[in-house]
Scaffold this motif. Sequence first.
Motif, PDB file in Angstrom:
ATOM      1  N   VAL A  27       0.782  -1.032  -0.065  1.00 39.62           N
ATOM      2  CA  VAL A  27      -0.033   0.206   0.104  1.00 39.62           C
ATOM      3  C   VAL A  27       0.758   1.078  -0.096  1.00 39.62           C
ATOM      4  O   VAL A  27       0.703   2.212  -0.856  1.00 39.62           O
ATOM      5  N   GLY A  34      -5.825  -0.857  -1.277  1.00 34.16           N
ATOM      6  CA  GLY A  34      -6.205  -1.526  -0.177  1.00 34.16           C
ATOM      7  C   GLY A  34      -6.286  -2.953  -0.588  1.00 34.16           C
ATOM      8  O   GLY A  34      -6.293  -3.432  -1.402  1.00 34.16           O
ATOM      9  N   SER A  51      -5.632  -3.598   5.229  1.00 34.79           N
ATOM     10  CA  SER A  51      -4.608  -2.717   4.984  1.00 34.79           C
ATOM     11  C   SER A  51      -5.027  -1.622   3.903  1.00 34.79           C
ATOM     12  O   SER A  51      -5.843  -2.209   3.003  1.00 34.79           O
ATOM     13  N   GLY A  52      -4.986  -0.498   4.119  1.00 35.08           N
ATOM     14  CA  GLY A  52      -5.194   0.590   2.764  1.00 35.08           C
ATOM     15  C   GLY A  52      -6.769   1.104   3.166  1.00 35.08           C
ATOM     16  O   GLY A  52      -7.275   1.220   4.178  1.00 35.08           O
ATOM     17  N   ARG A  56      -9.265   5.823  -1.749  1.00 34.37           N
ATOM     18  CA  ARG A  56      -8.241   6.643  -1.242  1.00 34.37           C
ATOM     19  C   ARG A  56      -8.275   8.166  -1.228  1.00 34.37           C
ATOM     20  O   ARG A  56      -8.159   8.650  -0.162  1.00 34.37           O
TER      21      ARG A  56
END
Length: 85
Positions: A27, A34, A51-52, A56
Motif C-alpha cells: 500500500v 487496499g 490494509s489501505g 483513497r
Amino acid sequence: RGGFLQKMTVRGQQFSAAAKAALDAEVAGGKVVGAVLRVTLDGQPLASIVSGHMDREAGVPMRPDAVFRLASMSKAMVASTALAI
C-alpha cells in the motif's frame, strides 16, 4: 486436534504480523490501494488482515467485509482452486 489448532493460532499470530507488514508495504509503495486477507482452517478464522483504503481520495479505510470485483481474475481463481483440490 486442539493442539494443532493452538499451534496454528500461535503461528497464525506470527503470520499475521508478517502479512500485515507485507500488505502495508504494498500500500505504501502505491502498488495497491487496499487489501483484505483472511485465512481460515475448518471454517475457523486464523488471521484477518486489513490494509489501505476502499476509497483513497475520500479517505475511506478498507473494511474486512469489503467486496472486490475479480473481473477477468475469476479464471485464474477457478484454476488455482481446482489445482488445490
